[in-house]
Design a protein around this motif. Structure first.
Motif, mmCIF file in Angstrom:
data_model
loop_
_atom_site.group_PDB
_atom_site.id
_atom_site.type_symbol
_atom_site.label_atom_id
_atom_site.label_comp_id
_atom_site.label_asym_id
_atom_site.label_seq_id
_atom_site.Cartn_x
_atom_site.Cartn_y
_atom_site.Cartn_z
ATOM 1 N N THR A 108 15.413 10.421 19.509
ATOM 2 C CA THR A 108 14.018 10.023 19.057
ATOM 3 C C THR A 108 13.341 11.079 18.039
ATOM 4 O O THR A 108 12.979 10.974 16.981
ATOM 5 C CB THR A 108 12.970 9.921 20.138
ATOM 6 N N GLY A 163 24.744 14.299 23.656
ATOM 7 C CA GLY A 163 23.854 15.166 24.708
ATOM 8 C C GLY A 163 24.750 15.244 26.111
ATOM 9 O O GLY A 163 24.476 16.147 26.945
ATOM 10 N N GLN A 171 20.028 2.747 18.930
ATOM 11 C CA GLN A 171 18.864 3.398 18.955
ATOM 12 C C GLN A 171 18.500 3.890 17.587
ATOM 13 O O GLN A 171 17.431 3.669 17.029
ATOM 14 C CB GLN A 171 18.808 4.232 19.998
ATOM 15 N N ASP A 199 22.478 13.511 14.338
ATOM 16 C CA ASP A 199 22.048 13.374 15.638
ATOM 17 C C ASP A 199 23.706 13.438 16.567
ATOM 18 O O ASP A 199 24.502 12.959 16.093
ATOM 19 C CB ASP A 199 21.384 12.135 15.963
ATOM 20 N N THR A 200 23.558 14.104 17.805
ATOM 21 C CA THR A 200 24.898 14.555 18.364
ATOM 22 C C THR A 200 24.859 14.030 19.405
ATOM 23 O O THR A 200 23.922 13.922 20.048
ATOM 24 C CB THR A 200 25.290 16.168 18.173
ATOM 25 N N LYS A 241 11.886 11.185 14.133
ATOM 26 C CA LYS A 241 10.826 11.762 14.050
ATOM 27 C C LYS A 241 10.688 12.993 12.672
ATOM 28 O O LYS A 241 9.971 12.940 11.932
ATOM 29 C CB LYS A 241 10.242 12.648 15.160
ATOM 30 N N THR A 247 10.119 18.909 23.112
ATOM 31 C CA THR A 247 9.420 17.552 23.255
ATOM 32 C C THR A 247 9.139 17.419 24.617
ATOM 33 O O THR A 247 9.031 18.253 25.528
ATOM 34 C CB THR A 247 10.830 16.722 23.091
ATOM 35 N N LYS A 248 8.154 16.159 24.960
ATOM 36 C CA LYS A 248 7.730 15.709 25.859
ATOM 37 C C LYS A 248 6.493 16.864 26.554
ATOM 38 O O LYS A 248 6.368 17.035 27.470
ATOM 39 C CB LYS A 248 8.715 15.565 26.998
ATOM 40 N N SER A 287 4.966 15.180 21.394
ATOM 41 C CA SER A 287 4.163 14.955 22.488
ATOM 42 C C SER A 287 3.846 13.444 22.752
ATOM 43 O O SER A 287 2.628 13.242 22.669
ATOM 44 C CB SER A 287 2.903 15.875 22.177
ATOM 45 N N GLY A 288 4.895 12.675 22.613
ATOM 46 C CA GLY A 288 4.790 11.258 22.914
ATOM 47 C C GLY A 288 5.870 10.721 22.514
ATOM 48 O O GLY A 288 6.816 11.081 21.637
ATOM 49 N N GLU A 289 5.872 9.382 22.932
ATOM 50 C CA GLU A 289 7.416 8.789 22.287
ATOM 51 C C GLU A 289 7.110 8.157 21.039
ATOM 52 O O GLU A 289 8.286 7.940 20.442
ATOM 53 C CB GLU A 289 7.474 7.529 23.274
ATOM 54 N N GLY A 322 18.853 13.214 27.111
ATOM 55 C CA GLY A 322 17.651 13.063 27.926
ATOM 56 C C GLY A 322 16.738 13.899 27.299
ATOM 57 O O GLY A 322 15.366 13.745 27.735
ATOM 58 N N SER A 323 16.926 14.854 26.369
ATOM 59 C CA SER A 323 16.048 15.946 25.830
ATOM 60 C C SER A 323 15.192 15.124 24.968
ATOM 61 O O SER A 323 13.980 15.685 24.500
ATOM 62 C CB SER A 323 16.624 17.127 25.094
ATOM 63 N N GLY A 324 15.628 14.114 24.289
ATOM 64 C CA GLY A 324 14.811 13.388 23.463
ATOM 65 C C GLY A 324 15.354 13.561 21.943
ATOM 66 O O GLY A 324 14.664 13.478 20.985
ATOM 67 N N LEU A 348 20.649 18.643 25.250
ATOM 68 C CA LEU A 348 21.427 17.902 26.499
ATOM 69 C C LEU A 348 20.807 16.383 26.476
ATOM 70 O O LEU A 348 19.727 16.181 25.960
ATOM 71 C CB LEU A 348 20.911 18.335 27.541
HETATM 72 N N1 GTP Z 1 6.628 11.289 26.649
HETATM 73 C C1 GTP Z 1 7.695 11.503 25.733
HETATM 74 N N2 GTP Z 1 8.808 11.045 25.658
HETATM 75 C C2 GTP Z 1 9.843 11.231 24.665
HETATM 76 C C3 GTP Z 1 9.444 12.166 23.943
HETATM 77 N N3 GTP Z 1 10.622 12.226 23.050
HETATM 78 C C4 GTP Z 1 11.146 11.516 23.755
HETATM 79 N N4 GTP Z 1 10.960 10.962 24.554
HETATM 80 C C5 GTP Z 1 11.542 9.903 25.528
HETATM 81 O O1 GTP Z 1 12.742 10.336 26.213
HETATM 82 C C6 GTP Z 1 13.628 9.477 26.220
HETATM 83 C C7 GTP Z 1 15.045 10.116 25.962
HETATM 84 O O2 GTP Z 1 15.001 10.418 24.572
HETATM 85 P P1 GTP Z 1 16.305 9.796 23.268
HETATM 86 O O3 GTP Z 1 15.525 9.992 22.138
HETATM 87 O O4 GTP Z 1 16.852 8.930 23.928
HETATM 88 O O5 GTP Z 1 16.884 11.095 23.525
HETATM 89 P P2 GTP Z 1 18.396 11.722 24.535
HETATM 90 O O6 GTP Z 1 18.745 10.886 25.593
HETATM 91 O O7 GTP Z 1 18.045 13.160 24.319
HETATM 92 O O8 GTP Z 1 19.381 11.049 23.294
HETATM 93 P P3 GTP Z 1 20.985 11.489 23.114
HETATM 94 O O9 GTP Z 1 21.001 12.900 23.532
HETATM 95 O O10 GTP Z 1 21.216 10.893 21.756
HETATM 96 O O11 GTP Z 1 21.529 10.742 24.297
HETATM 97 C C8 GTP Z 1 13.309 8.070 25.669
HETATM 98 O O12 GTP Z 1 12.763 7.415 26.567
HETATM 99 C C9 GTP Z 1 12.426 8.648 24.685
HETATM 100 O O13 GTP Z 1 11.203 7.870 24.263
HETATM 101 C C10 GTP Z 1 8.090 12.739 23.799
HETATM 102 O O14 GTP Z 1 7.664 13.742 23.151
HETATM 103 N N5 GTP Z 1 7.176 12.557 24.664
#
Ligand code: GTP
Length: 441
Positions: free
Chosen positions: A116, A193, A147, A190-191, A120, A248-249, A275-277, A111-113, A109
């Protein structure tokens, strides 16, 4: 990383270590403290209850192996149970096989990260000397394209995307083909969300999966959603062949326990955690290593190793015993380890045929003392004597007895018992009965 879970488990362990005795109350408190820590980390209640039951059963009914204290045993059982709910055995991330490029699709979904994580993952493969390439197939979120392109540039890996193209399926197919043609051997797609609704999103995932034929579909889940990860995993697994999870996160969630233990419920294993951006904040996931970190014991590793060695030694010794090839030292060690499990008289009843062994009562009763004497005798022998007891003549026997502070007859008795045990073991083997030698002392 899951500080509160770490503190909770650590607290439970410290409290146990601080006790003078592992009694009924200590076990109850320990199990309760562990339960509380896990529930606070949002681990599924059912999993927590199953774990507590196994923990309690083991602590009440199992005796620690020789050389291991009750407390060490409790910690080891806890460690094993935590490893189990965190996923059990480690899994190996996929790599290109047989000269074919590895195709990875990321779902999850918004916002799941995910975006990023795509970068990685590319960095992970690049660092291992593969040639990853990134495909942007999220046409729904504005900015997703830029991005991923920027991230790809930053780590210097090929990228495919087209901000004007609205067809995500076409992007995924063309992108994978182009990158493979350019020599990439790990394709990461990447797909999106999010879509107008969940059904449309799922339909798109199904179509992308069809055209890309990924070797691995990773579901990216955000640790902050805790147990909700389970629902997401099930929803995606209904449409796509989710082969693994990336959580993630972990840095920003106290609920990570929920997401990490999803695997135990859904069957999809966690392969990586973030565990981090920063792009470096990404690692392969190992339930064992994670449990070790959670329990935070410097000496846990030593403890785990101790158990492993014990297992090996036991196997080796059992093997030698069953062949009737055990040494004098094996013989005494076997008796020692039996002695630690309880009184000999009780033990012998448990052995195959033990109840029929008409052993003189005093022989069994005196067994514990004998074993102590025999250990002293062995310690007083030279390595050659231990290996080849047949060389022990009268003179050697006197020397051994003197050195151990024993009577000569004690040494003689040891040698005689050992010989008898060996004969018995051979007889057992012949009659295809595996068991411990009769102690006709
Ligand atoms: N603290 C923290 N932040 C993270 C981590 N991974 C991703 N983020 C943050 O989470 C936010 C959303 O990540 P995106 O990589 O944009 O992921 P996404 O929204 O799932 O991407 P799409 O599904 O492509 O829309 C961004 O601000 C990232 O920097 C993590 O492991 N730790």
């Amino acid at each position: 990383m899951l500080e509160s879970l770490r503190e909770g488990l650590r607290g439970a362990v410290d409290k146990l270590l601080g006790r003078s005795l592992v009694d009924e109350k200590a076990i109850r408190d320990f199990v309760r403290d562990v339960q509380r820590a896990l529930l606070q980390a949002d681990v599924n209640v059912k999993l927590v209850l199953e774990l507590s039951k196994r923990l309690e059963d083991a602590l009440r009914n199992e005796r620690p192996p020789p050389g291991i204290s009750m407390k060490e045993h409790a910690i080891y059982v806890l460690y094993n149970e935590i490893v189990k709910i965190l996923g059990g055995e480690d899994v190996k991330p996929p790599t290109p096989q047989g000269g074919r490029p590895l195709r990875i699709m990321l779902v999850g979904l918004q916002g799941s990260g995910k975006t990023t994580t795509a970068a990685k993952l590319a960095l992970y493969y690049r660092d291992r000397k593969f040639r990853p390439g990134l495909v942007a197939a999220d046409t729904y979120r504005p900015g997703a394209y830029d991005q991923l392109r920027q991230l790809a540039e930053r780590i210097g890996v090929p990228f495919y995307g087209d901000p004007r193209e609205r067809d995500a399926i076409k992007l995924a197919r063309d992108g994978s083909e182009r990158l493979v043609a350019e020599g990439a051997d790990v394709i990461i797609v990447d797909t999106a969300g999010r879509h107008k609704n969940e059904a449309e999103l799922m339909e798109e995932m199904r179509e992308i999966e069809r055209v890309v034929s990924p070797d691995m579909t990773f579901l990216v889940v955000d640790a902050t959603i805790g147990q909700q990860a389970e629902r997401q995993a099930r929803a995606f697994a209904e449409t796509t062949k989710v082969g693994g999870l990336i959580v993630t996160k972990l840095d920003s969630s106290a609920k990570g326990g929920g997401a990490l233990t999803t695997a135990a419920v859904t069957g999809a294993k966690v392969y990586f955690t973030a565990s981090g951006e920063a792009l470096e904040d990404f690692e392969e996931y190992s339930p064992k290593r994670f449990a070790e970190r959670l329990l935070g014991m410097g000496d846990l590793e030593t403890l785990v190793e101790k158990f492993r060695r014990l297992g090996e030694e036991d196997e080796e010794r059992a093997e030698r015993l069953s062949r009737g090839k055990f040494t004098l030292v094996d013989f005494v060690e076997q008796l020692e380890s039996l002695g630690k499990m309880g009184p000999f008289s009780k033990l012998l009843e448990m052995l195959p045929g033990g109840s029929q062994m008409k052993l003189p009562k005093d022989a069994v009763d005196g067994m514990e003392d004998k074993v102590i004497k025999w250990r002293a005798a062995i310690n007083s022998m030279t390595p050659r004597e231990r290996e080849n007891p047949e060389i022990i003549n009268g003179q050697r026997m006197r020397r051994i007895a003197r050195g151990a502070g024993l009577e000569e007859r004690d040494v003689r008795e040891l040698l005689k018992s050992y010989e008898q045990a060996k004969k018995l073991a051979k007889a057992f083997r012949k009659s295809r009965l595996r068991g411990l030698p009769k102690l006709d002392a």
